[in-house]
Scaffold this active site. Structure first.
Site, PDB file in Angstrom:
ATOM      1  N   SER A 111       0.266  -0.292 -36.558  1.00  0.00           N
ATOM      2  CA  SER A 111       1.538  -0.267 -35.778  1.00  0.00           C
ATOM      3  C   SER A 111       2.655  -0.875 -36.667  1.00  0.00           C
ATOM      4  O   SER A 111       2.631  -0.213 -37.881  1.00  0.00           O
ATOM      5  CB  SER A 111       1.543  -1.156 -34.370  1.00  0.00           C
ATOM      6  N   GLU A 211       1.009   8.408 -36.377  1.00  0.00           N
ATOM      7  CA  GLU A 211       1.156   8.374 -34.840  1.00  0.00           C
ATOM      8  C   GLU A 211       2.346   7.308 -34.437  1.00  0.00           C
ATOM      9  O   GLU A 211       3.088   7.101 -35.181  1.00  0.00           O
ATOM     10  CB  GLU A 211      -0.186   7.568 -34.570  1.00  0.00           C
ATOM     11  N   HIS A 287      -2.098   4.167 -30.629  1.00  0.00           N
ATOM     12  CA  HIS A 287      -1.764   3.031 -29.574  1.00  0.00           C
ATOM     13  C   HIS A 287      -2.403   3.500 -28.091  1.00  0.00           C
ATOM     14  O   HIS A 287      -2.242   2.669 -27.215  1.00  0.00           O
ATOM     15  CB  HIS A 287      -0.339   2.928 -29.394  1.00  0.00           C
TER      16      HIS A 287
END
Length: 317
Positions: A111, A211, A287
């Site tokens: 992330s 992503e 996620h």
């Protein structure tokens, strides 16, 4: 040139720093420590792990110093981030890349930690690991699939096909073809934050992986448009789109009809299919419920026709 670390040895030590957001409850840290210890490993927490400054874990210089110290510490075998959130990019000017290059170790996070993966790769060539931080491995909702995959990769057993989501094995090829090349990338929003910086992501001759989470289709469209305007998309030899969690309209805020008129897949088709390179979508990289940790900076074979992504170069030596 790729720089290789050593795999996590039996009984090794996990060093943990907090380069991004802080913990919410102290138990989040303790759960992660207990999980590692239950697997037979030791955990060494950096001095700033418990620091808090609103939405970041303390002063950026201090956060970077903790990372530098863990790489330099001969007792530490793996450097793991506490978690993502926000703020990793703030630490980059204070990282000691010479120390990191002189002490190559598996570096783990995902992330927001994308900013560090990119900067470390650009400045040292170190192969890193896109996977859970300490809070993630201790989270009671983290799945066995996710934890087992992280251990496999860190132990040097992750050279194989990247596994599909065990609950939903559907994977889609947006454009066919097959290519073998290094894979780079991470969270799309963080990749955009590298643009125009001294550590701007390099995708030339590489497979671009991205992503994201809670980025509606027009956000993704804007990001991909910018990457195309910068020539980045055209330089990639393949694209892997991981899990785009909550990036359609299921639980997004209310939007006008024009904003809802194009789905995420519509955007991916329009921006990626014309590149003419292999494009694969929907492996559990992101996620979602399951996260298949992957090494970054090493060679993969992306076979969109077979709908597979396979690690073909060991990330650790």
């Amino acid at each position: 040139m790729t720089l290789y670390a050593k795999p996590l040895p039996a009984g090794g030590t996990i060093g943990v720093a907090a380069p991004a957001s802080p913990y919410d409850a102290r138990s989040e840290i303790l759960r992660g420590v207990e999980w590692w210890e239950a697997q037979g490993y030791r955990v060494k927490l950096a001095p700033g792990v418990f620091d808090r400054d609103d939405y970041v874990a303390g002063d950026p210089r201090r956060r970077a110093q903790d990372l530098n110290a863990l790489f330099a510490d001969p007792e530490v075998d793996v450097v793991q981030s506490l978690q993502g959130g926000f703020g990793s990019a703030q630490t980059i000017p204070f990282l000691d890349f010479d120390t990191i290059a002189a002490n190559p170790k598996p570096f783990v996070g995902y992330s927001d930690i994308t900013a560090l993966h990119v900067a470390i790769s650009q400045r040292t060539g170190l192969a890193t690991v896109y996977g859970n931080g300490l809070v993630g491995v201790g989270d009671p909702e983290t799945t066995k699939f996710t934890r087992d995959r992280l251990l496999d990769v860190l132990r040097g057993e992750g050279t194989s096909e990247v596994p599909r989501d065990p609950d939903d094995p559907y994977v889609r090829a947006i454009h066919g073809g097959k290519v073998t090349a290094p894979l780079v990338g991470g969270c799309l929003w963080l990749l955009m934050q590298t643009m125009g910086t001294p550590w701007e992501i390099d995708v030339a001759g590489k497979i671009l992986f991205f992503e994201d989470v809670k980025a509606p289709p027009y956000y993704v469209d804007g990001f991909l448009t910018q990457l195309a305007h910068a020539g980045k998309l055209q330089q990639a030899v393949g694209v892997v789109v991981g899990e785009m969690k909550d990036c359609d309209w299921g639980d997004q805020r209310e939007a006008s009809d024009w904003a809802r008129s194009r789905s995420l897949e519509d955007v991916l088709e329009e921006r990626l299919e014309p590149l003419g390179v292999p494009v694969l979508y929907k492996l559990p990289l992101g996620h979602g419920k399951h996260l298949a940790s992957i090494p970054l900076g090493v060679r993969y074979t992306l076979d969109a026709d077979a709908q597979t992504l396979t690690v073909v170069e060991p990330p650790f030596r």
